[in-house]
Design a protein around this motif. Structure first.
Motif, mmCIF file in Angstrom:
data_model
loop_
_atom_site.group_PDB
_atom_site.id
_atom_site.type_symbol
_atom_site.label_atom_id
_atom_site.label_comp_id
_atom_site.label_asym_id
_atom_site.label_seq_id
_atom_site.Cartn_x
_atom_site.Cartn_y
_atom_site.Cartn_z
ATOM 1 N N VAL A 3 4.188 -10.749 7.978
ATOM 2 C CA VAL A 3 3.073 -10.381 7.212
ATOM 3 C C VAL A 3 2.185 -9.280 8.241
ATOM 4 C CG1 VAL A 3 1.186 -10.823 6.113
ATOM 5 C CG2 VAL A 3 3.197 -12.023 5.619
ATOM 6 N N ASN A 4 2.167 -9.567 9.449
ATOM 7 C CA ASN A 4 1.224 -8.943 10.384
ATOM 8 C C ASN A 4 1.887 -7.661 10.627
ATOM 9 O OD1 ASN A 4 -0.734 -10.847 10.693
ATOM 10 N ND2 ASN A 4 0.082 -11.801 12.448
ATOM 11 N N ALA A 5 3.246 -7.676 10.866
ATOM 12 C CA ALA A 5 3.899 -6.478 11.110
ATOM 13 C C ALA A 5 3.800 -5.454 9.949
ATOM 14 C CB ALA A 5 5.373 -6.620 11.388
ATOM 15 N N VAL A 6 3.950 -5.986 8.679
ATOM 16 C CA VAL A 6 3.836 -5.000 7.701
ATOM 17 C C VAL A 6 2.327 -4.391 7.502
ATOM 18 C CG1 VAL A 6 3.497 -4.930 4.997
ATOM 19 C CG2 VAL A 6 5.624 -6.384 6.132
ATOM 20 N N LEU A 7 1.213 -5.100 7.854
ATOM 21 C CA LEU A 7 -0.015 -4.831 7.628
ATOM 22 C C LEU A 7 -0.288 -3.772 8.916
ATOM 23 C CD1 LEU A 7 -2.166 -8.226 7.259
ATOM 24 C CD2 LEU A 7 -1.862 -6.435 5.754
ATOM 25 N N VAL A 8 0.261 -3.846 10.120
ATOM 26 C CA VAL A 8 0.133 -2.823 11.023
ATOM 27 C C VAL A 8 0.743 -1.564 10.792
ATOM 28 C CG1 VAL A 8 1.031 -2.210 13.380
ATOM 29 C CG2 VAL A 8 0.022 -4.593 13.118
ATOM 30 N N ILE A 9 2.197 -1.609 9.832
ATOM 31 C CA ILE A 9 2.763 -0.316 9.463
ATOM 32 C C ILE A 9 1.995 0.293 8.379
ATOM 33 C CG2 ILE A 9 4.962 0.388 8.156
ATOM 34 C CD1 ILE A 9 6.371 -1.956 9.830
ATOM 35 N N GLU A 10 1.328 -0.628 7.539
ATOM 36 C CA GLU A 10 0.469 0.077 6.476
ATOM 37 C C GLU A 10 -0.581 0.675 6.976
ATOM 38 O OE1 GLU A 10 1.504 -2.695 2.454
ATOM 39 O OE2 GLU A 10 -0.476 -2.796 3.627
ATOM 40 N N GLY A 11 -1.384 0.251 8.086
ATOM 41 C CA GLY A 11 -2.464 0.486 8.636
ATOM 42 C C GLY A 11 -2.156 1.944 9.531
ATOM 43 N N VAL A 12 -0.856 1.920 10.150
ATOM 44 C CA VAL A 12 -0.528 3.010 10.598
ATOM 45 C C VAL A 12 -0.281 4.542 9.670
ATOM 46 C CG1 VAL A 12 1.355 4.224 12.052
ATOM 47 C CG2 VAL A 12 0.398 2.150 12.754
ATOM 48 N N ALA A 13 0.224 4.092 8.493
ATOM 49 C CA ALA A 13 0.737 4.823 7.484
ATOM 50 C C ALA A 13 -0.425 5.339 6.907
ATOM 51 C CB ALA A 13 1.732 4.166 6.429
ATOM 52 N N ILE A 15 -3.523 5.808 8.288
ATOM 53 C CA ILE A 15 -4.095 6.740 9.304
ATOM 54 C C ILE A 15 -3.642 7.924 9.202
ATOM 55 C CG2 ILE A 15 -4.617 7.081 11.881
ATOM 56 C CD1 ILE A 15 -4.988 3.892 11.969
ATOM 57 N N LEU A 16 -2.027 8.027 9.356
ATOM 58 C CA LEU A 16 -1.315 9.235 9.300
ATOM 59 C C LEU A 16 -1.639 10.091 8.177
ATOM 60 C CD1 LEU A 16 2.131 7.912 10.507
ATOM 61 C CD2 LEU A 16 0.780 9.591 11.820
ATOM 62 N N LEU A 17 -1.665 9.408 7.179
ATOM 63 C CA LEU A 17 -1.980 10.223 5.694
ATOM 64 C C LEU A 17 -3.189 10.736 5.713
ATOM 65 C CD1 LEU A 17 -0.240 7.747 3.089
ATOM 66 C CD2 LEU A 17 0.310 10.004 3.283
ATOM 67 N N ALA A 18 -4.182 10.119 6.277
ATOM 68 C CA ALA A 18 -5.590 10.605 6.291
ATOM 69 C C ALA A 18 -5.626 11.811 7.218
ATOM 70 C CB ALA A 18 -6.608 9.519 6.833
ATOM 71 N N ILE A 19 -5.048 11.571 8.433
ATOM 72 C CA ILE A 19 -4.920 12.878 9.221
ATOM 73 C C ILE A 19 -4.277 13.951 8.572
ATOM 74 C CG2 ILE A 19 -3.825 13.914 11.353
ATOM 75 C CD1 ILE A 19 -4.019 10.996 12.530
ATOM 76 N N LEU A 20 -3.176 14.005 7.662
ATOM 77 C CA LEU A 20 -2.528 14.755 6.989
ATOM 78 C C LEU A 20 -3.425 15.705 6.142
ATOM 79 C CD1 LEU A 20 0.334 16.069 6.615
ATOM 80 C CD2 LEU A 20 0.767 14.468 5.018
#
Lengths: 234, 152
Positions: A3-13, A15-20
């Protein structure tokens, strides 16, 4: 752990979308700014950029006189605003291939441009930017020629050849644009004069539209119900 | 407009030129000397006009003015003809049809010789209409007020 790993991946995604998204917005703003500078009209907008054909530019104040030097090295000043006649400034260059026919035309006579008393003044860039020998070869006798890089800046000349027609008494630019032959110049300036005349005819000296003034004299003011009558039923 | 140590504030709408004329006497010698000539006009100055305005005065209207400043050799500056010191101011009473280089009906001229900054000059002014001299002369003096001559 998963669950923690999924949350981290979602967070990174996220952030990347926001930058885009921010990048796309900035890119869009740059494109709109560039279009605005080119004079393009935004959908539904009025378009306030500078036009390069036919119409007079939205230049502040009256058209400046042209000062520079002649081919013989004399200091020269050509009166434009305040003169009793219109002046056609022909911004030509020795290096532009589209100017060749125009230089030739000056030697053989260009005919009527604008009105009969229009004065034609050829303006090249200063001696630092032109071939002296080529200019001597091309320059016609009997036509005023001024070498003035400053005039090219003053009139914001975007390309060569380029032509600006100025009304002497008012100092207003009646029309400007680029043309490849004297026939095109004549057509361009005739259209500009016609456009200027149309605008003048539609408005009175106080700036009021002639139609509005005539309606007002007839007692029909803005909001008058007669202006909004519905069609009669058949 | 500036050249040859002469600075002129050309009024808006006027034409002006400062060019050099080769001294006729020195052309044949090795060291040819040239002197500046200034032309100012309220009308388009035609190419190829003469030093004292021939070719230009013929196209002047009654509203027009022509101002010519013609420099002579520096050695003339001390002579009696150029004894007057400083750039003159003109008066309507100075003008007459017979003061023209070549009389033209309706026009009038005035000529002044003077020295300034060790240099010798002739100021020659033509009015498009003698009858309008009282209106036109102040314009001439306004231009002369914007004229400066350096020693070089």
């Amino acid at each position: 752990m998963i669950v923690n790993a999924v949350l981290v991946i979602e967070g990174v995604a996220i952030i990347l979308l926001a930058i885009l998204v921010v990048g796309l917005l900035r890119s869009n703003a740059d494109v709109l700014r560039a279009l605005h500078e080119l004079g393009a009209t935004e959908p539904g907008g009025t378009g306030s950029g500078r036009r390069h054909q036919h119409a007079a530019p939205e230049r502040e104040g009256s058209a400046p006189d042209v000062a520079g030097s002649t081919l013989t090295g004399s200091a020269v000043h050509v009166g434009v605003t305040g003169a009793q006649h219109p002046t056609l400034l022909a911004f030509l260059s020795t290096g532009c291939s589209a100017c060749v026919g125009l230089w030739d035309g000056l030697k053989t006579g260009v005919g009527r441009i604008g009105s009969d008393d229009t004065r034609i003044v050829v303006v090249t860039k200063g001696p630092e930017a032109e071939s002296d020998s080529k200019l001597r070869e091309l320059a016609p006798d009997g036509v005023s020629l001024v070498q003035s890089t400053e005039a090219w800046f003053d009139y914001e000349v975007p390309v060569s050849p380029y032509f600006v027609l100025v009304d002497g008494p008012s100092g207003s630019v009646l029309g400007e644009g680029s043309a490849g032959s004297w026939g095109q110049v004549s057509s361009l300036m005739t259209q500009a004069l016609a456009d200027a005349g149309t605008v003048k005819r539609d408005r009175l000296d106080n700036g009021e539209f002639r139609a509005d003034a005539e309606l007002r004299r007839a007692g029909i003011l803005p909001g008058d119900p007669s202006l909004y009558q519905e069609e009669r039923p058949e | 407009m500036r050249s040859a140590g002469i600075d002129v504030a050309v009024p808006q709408g006027w034409d002006g030129e400062i060019y050099r004329r080769e001294d006729e006497l020195s052309v044949q010698s090795a060291g040819a000397v040239s002197h500046p000539v200034v032309h100012l006009g309220t009308f388009p100055l035609p190419p190829g006009r003469g030093d004292f305005g021939s070719g230009a005065v013929e196209i002047m209207s009654s509203d027009d003015l022509l101002v010519v400043l013609f420099e002579y050799g520096r050695e003339s500056a001390g002579s009696a003809l150029f004894a007057r010191k400083g750039i003159p101011r003109v008066a309507a009473s100075d003008f007459g049809p017979n003061n023209m280089q070549r009389p033209i009906a309706g026009q009038s001229g005035a000529q002044y010789f003077f020295n300034q900054a060790g240099r010798a000059f002739c100021l020659y002014v033509v009015l498009g209409a003698h009858a309008r001299r009282n209106e036109l002369v102040p314009e001439v003096n306004q231009v002369l007020a914007g004229l400066t001559i350096d020693p070089q």
